[in-house]
Design a protein around this motif. Structure first.
Motif, PDB file in Angstrom:
ATOM      1  N   VAL A  40       1.652   8.708   2.545  1.00 25.93           N
ATOM      2  CA  VAL A  40       1.838   7.900   1.340  1.00 25.93           C
ATOM      3  C   VAL A  40       2.528   8.726   0.251  1.00 25.93           C
ATOM      4  O   VAL A  40       3.418   8.242  -0.439  1.00 25.93           O
ATOM      5  N   ALA A  41       2.133   9.986   0.117  1.00 27.71           N
ATOM      6  CA  ALA A  41       2.625  10.829  -0.972  1.00 27.71           C
ATOM      7  C   ALA A  41       4.118  11.123  -0.859  1.00 27.71           C
ATOM      8  O   ALA A  41       4.801  11.266  -1.872  1.00 27.71           O
ATOM      9  N   ARG A  42       4.648  11.215   0.356  1.00 25.42           N
ATOM     10  CA  ARG A  42       6.049  11.610   0.535  1.00 25.42           C
ATOM     11  C   ARG A  42       6.950  10.504   1.085  1.00 25.42           C
ATOM     12  O   ARG A  42       8.077  10.774   1.458  1.00 25.42           O
ATOM     13  N   LEU A  59       8.189   3.612  -0.452  1.00 27.00           N
ATOM     14  CA  LEU A  59       7.253   2.993  -1.390  1.00 27.00           C
ATOM     15  C   LEU A  59       7.719   3.177  -2.834  1.00 27.00           C
ATOM     16  O   LEU A  59       8.128   4.274  -3.220  1.00 27.00           O
ATOM     17  N   PRO A  60       7.635   2.132  -3.650  1.00 29.77           N
ATOM     18  CA  PRO A  60       7.918   2.290  -5.077  1.00 29.77           C
ATOM     19  C   PRO A  60       6.840   3.160  -5.736  1.00 29.77           C
ATOM     20  O   PRO A  60       5.688   3.190  -5.274  1.00 29.77           O
ATOM     21  N   GLU A  61       7.210   3.853  -6.785  1.00 30.66           N
ATOM     22  CA  GLU A  61       6.297   4.813  -7.426  1.00 30.66           C
ATOM     23  C   GLU A  61       4.981   4.201  -7.914  1.00 30.66           C
ATOM     24  O   GLU A  61       3.917   4.780  -7.685  1.00 30.66           O
ATOM     25  N   PRO A  62       4.984   3.012  -8.575  1.00 30.76           N
ATOM     26  CA  PRO A  62       3.691   2.447  -9.008  1.00 30.76           C
ATOM     27  C   PRO A  62       2.756   2.122  -7.842  1.00 30.76           C
ATOM     28  O   PRO A  62       1.543   2.335  -7.933  1.00 30.76           O
ATOM     29  N   LEU A  63       3.318   1.630  -6.739  1.00 28.63           N
ATOM     30  CA  LEU A  63       2.520   1.315  -5.558  1.00 28.63           C
ATOM     31  C   LEU A  63       1.936   2.592  -4.958  1.00 28.63           C
ATOM     32  O   LEU A  63       0.767   2.631  -4.582  1.00 28.63           O
ATOM     33  N   ARG A  64       2.750   3.639  -4.877  1.00 35.03           N
ATOM     34  CA  ARG A  64       2.287   4.931  -4.351  1.00 35.03           C
ATOM     35  C   ARG A  64       1.127   5.458  -5.192  1.00 35.03           C
ATOM     36  O   ARG A  64       0.113   5.923  -4.664  1.00 35.03           O
ATOM     37  N   LEU A 109      -2.033   3.496  -4.416  1.00 36.97           N
ATOM     38  CA  LEU A 109      -2.579   3.853  -3.100  1.00 36.97           C
ATOM     39  C   LEU A 109      -3.284   5.207  -3.149  1.00 36.97           C
ATOM     40  O   LEU A 109      -4.362   5.381  -2.576  1.00 36.97           O
ATOM     41  N   LEU A 110      -2.673   6.170  -3.831  1.00 36.52           N
ATOM     42  CA  LEU A 110      -3.264   7.507  -3.906  1.00 36.52           C
ATOM     43  C   LEU A 110      -4.496   7.532  -4.797  1.00 36.52           C
ATOM     44  O   LEU A 110      -5.373   8.378  -4.622  1.00 36.52           O
ATOM     45  N   ALA A 111      -4.572   6.608  -5.758  1.00 37.99           N
ATOM     46  CA  ALA A 111      -5.712   6.572  -6.676  1.00 37.99           C
ATOM     47  C   ALA A 111      -6.947   5.943  -6.040  1.00 37.99           C
ATOM     48  O   ALA A 111      -8.057   6.117  -6.550  1.00 37.99           O
ATOM     49  N   ARG A 112      -6.759   5.221  -4.942  1.00 33.20           N
ATOM     50  CA  ARG A 112      -7.897   4.581  -4.276  1.00 33.20           C
ATOM     51  C   ARG A 112      -8.848   5.640  -3.744  1.00 33.20           C
ATOM     52  O   ARG A 112      -8.426   6.677  -3.246  1.00 33.20           O
ATOM     53  N   ARG A 113     -10.118   5.350  -3.814  1.00 32.90           N
ATOM     54  CA  ARG A 113     -11.113   6.257  -3.235  1.00 32.90           C
ATOM     55  C   ARG A 113     -11.368   5.808  -1.807  1.00 32.90           C
ATOM     56  O   ARG A 113     -12.347   5.148  -1.512  1.00 32.90           O
ATOM     57  N   ASP A 114     -10.447   6.176  -0.942  1.00 34.24           N
ATOM     58  CA  ASP A 114     -10.512   5.735   0.448  1.00 34.24           C
ATOM     59  C   ASP A 114     -10.744   6.943   1.332  1.00 34.24           C
ATOM     60  O   ASP A 114     -10.017   7.938   1.239  1.00 34.24           O
ATOM     61  N   ARG A 115     -11.759   6.894   2.163  1.00 30.71           N
ATOM     62  CA  ARG A 115     -12.066   8.040   3.030  1.00 30.71           C
ATOM     63  C   ARG A 115     -10.987   8.259   4.087  1.00 30.71           C
ATOM     64  O   ARG A 115     -10.923   9.321   4.698  1.00 30.71           O
ATOM     65  N   ARG A 116     -10.140   7.268   4.302  1.00 31.54           N
ATOM     66  CA  ARG A 116      -9.062   7.419   5.285  1.00 31.54           C
ATOM     67  C   ARG A 116      -7.869   8.176   4.719  1.00 31.54           C
ATOM     68  O   ARG A 116      -6.949   8.513   5.448  1.00 31.54           O
ATOM     69  N   LEU A 117      -7.877   8.456   3.425  1.00 34.31           N
ATOM     70  CA  LEU A 117      -6.780   9.161   2.769  1.00 34.31           C
ATOM     71  C   LEU A 117      -7.129  10.644   2.681  1.00 34.31           C
ATOM     72  O   LEU A 117      -8.159  11.018   2.122  1.00 34.31           O
ATOM     73  N   LEU A 154      -2.800  -1.141   8.421  1.00 35.83           N
ATOM     74  CA  LEU A 154      -1.957  -0.420   7.455  1.00 35.83           C
ATOM     75  C   LEU A 154      -1.268  -1.404   6.516  1.00 35.83           C
ATOM     76  O   LEU A 154      -1.229  -1.204   5.297  1.00 35.83           O
ATOM     77  N   VAL A 155      -0.736  -2.482   7.080  1.00 35.01           N
ATOM     78  CA  VAL A 155      -0.072  -3.505   6.267  1.00 35.01           C
ATOM     79  C   VAL A 155      -1.057  -4.106   5.270  1.00 35.01           C
ATOM     80  O   VAL A 155      -0.731  -4.298   4.091  1.00 35.01           O
ATOM     81  N   GLU A 156      -2.296  -4.389   5.696  1.00 32.15           N
ATOM     82  CA  GLU A 156      -3.312  -4.966   4.810  1.00 32.15           C
ATOM     83  C   GLU A 156      -3.628  -4.031   3.647  1.00 32.15           C
ATOM     84  O   GLU A 156      -3.765  -4.474   2.507  1.00 32.15           O
ATOM     85  N   ILE A 157      -3.747  -2.729   3.941  1.00 27.66           N
ATOM     86  CA  ILE A 157      -4.070  -1.752   2.895  1.00 27.66           C
ATOM     87  C   ILE A 157      -2.954  -1.703   1.855  1.00 27.66           C
ATOM     88  O   ILE A 157      -3.207  -1.711   0.643  1.00 27.66           O
ATOM     89  N   ILE A 158      -1.705  -1.672   2.313  1.00 28.30           N
ATOM     90  CA  ILE A 158      -0.581  -1.578   1.392  1.00 28.30           C
ATOM     91  C   ILE A 158      -0.430  -2.876   0.599  1.00 28.30           C
ATOM     92  O   ILE A 158      -0.165  -2.854  -0.606  1.00 28.30           O
ATOM     93  N   ARG A 159      -0.635  -4.022   1.258  1.00 24.60           N
ATOM     94  CA  ARG A 159      -0.539  -5.305   0.541  1.00 24.60           C
ATOM     95  C   ARG A 159      -1.633  -5.431  -0.516  1.00 24.60           C
ATOM     96  O   ARG A 159      -1.417  -6.014  -1.582  1.00 24.60           O
ATOM     97  N   ALA A 160      -2.820  -4.898  -0.227  1.00 22.47           N
ATOM     98  CA  ALA A 160      -3.906  -4.941  -1.216  1.00 22.47           C
ATOM     99  C   ALA A 160      -3.542  -4.114  -2.447  1.00 22.47           C
ATOM    100  O   ALA A 160      -3.907  -4.474  -3.573  1.00 22.47           O
ATOM    101  N   ALA A 161      -2.803  -3.015  -2.240  1.00 22.59           N
ATOM    102  CA  ALA A 161      -2.399  -2.166  -3.368  1.00 22.59           C
ATOM    103  C   ALA A 161      -1.222  -2.762  -4.134  1.00 22.59           C
ATOM    104  O   ALA A 161      -0.925  -2.313  -5.245  1.00 22.59           O
ATOM    105  N   LEU A 162      -0.549  -3.745  -3.557  1.00 27.48           N
ATOM    106  CA  LEU A 162       0.567  -4.399  -4.256  1.00 27.48           C
ATOM    107  C   LEU A 162       0.089  -5.183  -5.474  1.00 27.48           C
ATOM    108  O   LEU A 162       0.814  -5.346  -6.443  1.00 27.48           O
ATOM    109  N   VAL A 163      -1.153  -5.669  -5.418  1.00 30.08           N
ATOM    110  CA  VAL A 163      -1.709  -6.456  -6.512  1.00 30.08           C
ATOM    111  C   VAL A 163      -2.045  -5.516  -7.672  1.00 30.08           C
ATOM    112  O   VAL A 163      -2.855  -4.605  -7.525  1.00 30.08           O
TER     113      VAL A 163
END
Length: 140
Positions: A43-45, A49-54, A57-65, A92-101
């Motif tokens: 996700v970081a590199r 991904l657009p910068e706000p979405l990245r 995603l990185l700000a989420r407290r997700d144990r998979r990250l 993966l698509v679901e996680i990224i779509r959830a961060a789009l909101v």
């Protein structure tokens, strides 16, 4: 290509798949087939991904990250490697779509007069209850 939305598409070279042996039922060839899938997406590199979405995603407290900003998804729900691959990609698509909101910004408000009065009334009532207890103990 993994399509997230109309404007966001992840190319195959940004996804890393690793196949491992899954635990659980598998029949005769359970110890020989590598049906579980570990999907990694940096996700970081990622340039896709657009910068706000990245940032979301990185700000989420997700144990998979991971600490390096790599999202690791393990799929071992099915016995078939192809179905597990599809499952990992769907997740993966679901996680990224959830961060789009974009979360709605909270507007700070002051408590109403009625809520202040109710809080103070509750405090004084509680104080009276405690006062009656202290008198009971002093009589003994």
């Amino acid at each position: 290509m993994l399509t997230i939305s109309r404007s966001i598409v992840l190319p195959e070279n940004e996804l890393t798949e690793r196949f491992l042996r899954a635990d659980g039922p598998g029949g005769q060839h359970v110890n020989r087939t590598e049906s579980a899938v570990e999907l990694r997406f940096d996700v970081a590199r990622s340039p896709s991904l657009p910068e706000p979405l990245r940032a979301r995603l990185l700000a989420r407290r997700d144990r998979r990250l991971t600490d390096d900003g790599v999202l690791v998804i393990q799929a071992r729900r099915f016995r078939d490697q192809g179905r597990n691959r599809e499952d990992a990609r769907d997740r993966l698509v679901e996680i990224i779509r959830a961060a789009l909101v974009v979360p709605k910004a909270r507007i700070a408000t002051k408590p109403t007069r009625g809520s202040k009065e109710r809080r103070l009334a509750g405090k004084s009532q509680r104080g009276k209850i405690k006062q009656t207890r202290s008198r009971d103990w002093s009589r003994e």
